[in-house]
Design an enzyme around this catalytic site. Structure first.
Site, PDB file in Angstrom:
ATOM      1  N   ALA A  58     -42.520   4.450 -43.734  1.00 33.59           N
ATOM      2  CA  ALA A  58     -43.834   3.860 -44.000  1.00 33.59           C
ATOM      3  C   ALA A  58     -43.647   2.762 -45.041  1.00 33.59           C
ATOM      4  CB  ALA A  58     -44.809   4.916 -44.496  1.00 33.59           C
ATOM      5  N   VAL A  84     -39.804   5.449 -47.776  1.00 31.23           N
ATOM      6  CA  VAL A  84     -40.590   4.300 -48.199  1.00 31.23           C
ATOM      7  C   VAL A  84     -39.828   3.013 -47.890  1.00 31.23           C
ATOM      8  CG1 VAL A  84     -41.734   3.153 -50.127  1.00 31.23           C
ATOM      9  CG2 VAL A  84     -41.678   5.658 -50.017  1.00 31.23           C
ATOM     10  N   LYS A  85     -40.444   2.156 -47.069  1.00 30.52           N
ATOM     11  CA  LYS A  85     -39.848   0.860 -46.742  1.00 30.52           C
ATOM     12  C   LYS A  85     -40.273  -0.169 -47.784  1.00 30.52           C
ATOM     13  CE  LYS A  85     -39.637  -0.720 -42.520  1.00 30.52           C
ATOM     14  NZ  LYS A  85     -40.060  -1.119 -41.145  1.00 30.52           N
ATOM     15  N   ILE A  86     -39.278  -0.885 -48.289  1.00 27.61           N
ATOM     16  CA  ILE A  86     -39.498  -1.898 -49.329  1.00 27.61           C
ATOM     17  C   ILE A  86     -38.889  -3.212 -48.856  1.00 27.61           C
ATOM     18  CG2 ILE A  86     -39.078  -2.504 -51.735  1.00 27.61           C
ATOM     19  CD1 ILE A  86     -40.548   0.052 -51.717  1.00 27.61           C
TER      20      ILE A  86
END
Length: 218
Positions: A58, A84-86
């Site tokens: 996400a 967590v996509k950054i």
């Protein structure tokens, strides 16, 4: 090699989850926006987490460290499977470093060069996502980046996994597998197309025709 589906459509995910070949899912704001009829994006993510026993990516939408870190913490608290996509930015790497310190898994997205992947690995990312198809779009050989990353990250024992993204066809999947990517993420249509071969269809038709001539039952 692990197969991820690049989609937020739960019907697509269920279809191939039942076959035992989906190891995880990647989503992004665009994919989630297409599922707005199913309710809040949080509901969609939680439903995906209930289907897939593996990483569910996400993405944050903030542009500075503070916002990305706060969003990342909120996303991670939703479910233990959330990654967590950054985005690959200076502020993003600061968020990756901080989130990693909290024990939260991260995936650095929009990676287009070995330098960017090295920075992501140094910051503590669990995954790095080079975009193969988008490099091909600008007349660059995208799979060469995968080969370079396998060599470079392997040279120094980084635990960061290479998650090949932006795959447009089954050939991209094969090329990334041959290059040594740990994971490939692909749209439903690409995974579906991997099953197809005209000789398979022709062979099945011939076997069934011959079996009918026998008039037997199994």
């Amino acid at each position: 090699m692990k197969f991820f589906l690049d989609t937020a459509n739960v019907d697509e995910i269920r279809k191939y989850q039942d076959l035992g070949i989906v190891d995880g899912v990647t989503t992004n704001p665009t994919l989630l926006s297409r599922e707005k009829d199913r309710g809040d994006f949080r509901d969609v993510l939680l439903e995906i987490c209930s289907i897939v026993d593996g990483p569910v990516n996400a993405e944050v939408v903030g542009e500075n460290y503070e916002t990305m870190f706060e969003e990342g913490m909120k996303l991670a608290r939703m479910h233990e499977n959330i990654v967590v996509k950054i985005p690959m930015t200076r502020e993003g790497m600061k968020a990756v470093h901080a989130l990693s310190g909290e024990g939260i898994q991260t995936n650095v997205t929009l990676v287009f060069s070995p330098n960017q992947a090295l920075l992501a690995a140094k910051a503590g990312a669990n995954y790095v996502s080079p975009f193969v198809g988008r490099l091909d779009d600008i007349s660059t050989f995208g799979v060469e980046l995968i080969r370079d990353l396998v060599t470079i990250l392997g040279n120094y024992g980084f635990e960061t996994e290479i998650l090949a993204a932006s795959l447009r066809n089954p050939t991209h999947v094969v090329d990334c597998a041959a290059a040594g990517a740990h994971i490939v993420t692909m749209p439903f249509k690409v995974l579906d197309a991997m099953f197809n071969h005209p000789l398979t269809d022709k062979g099945i038709a011939a076997f069934l025709k011959d079996w009918e001539k026998m008039g037997a039952k199994i």
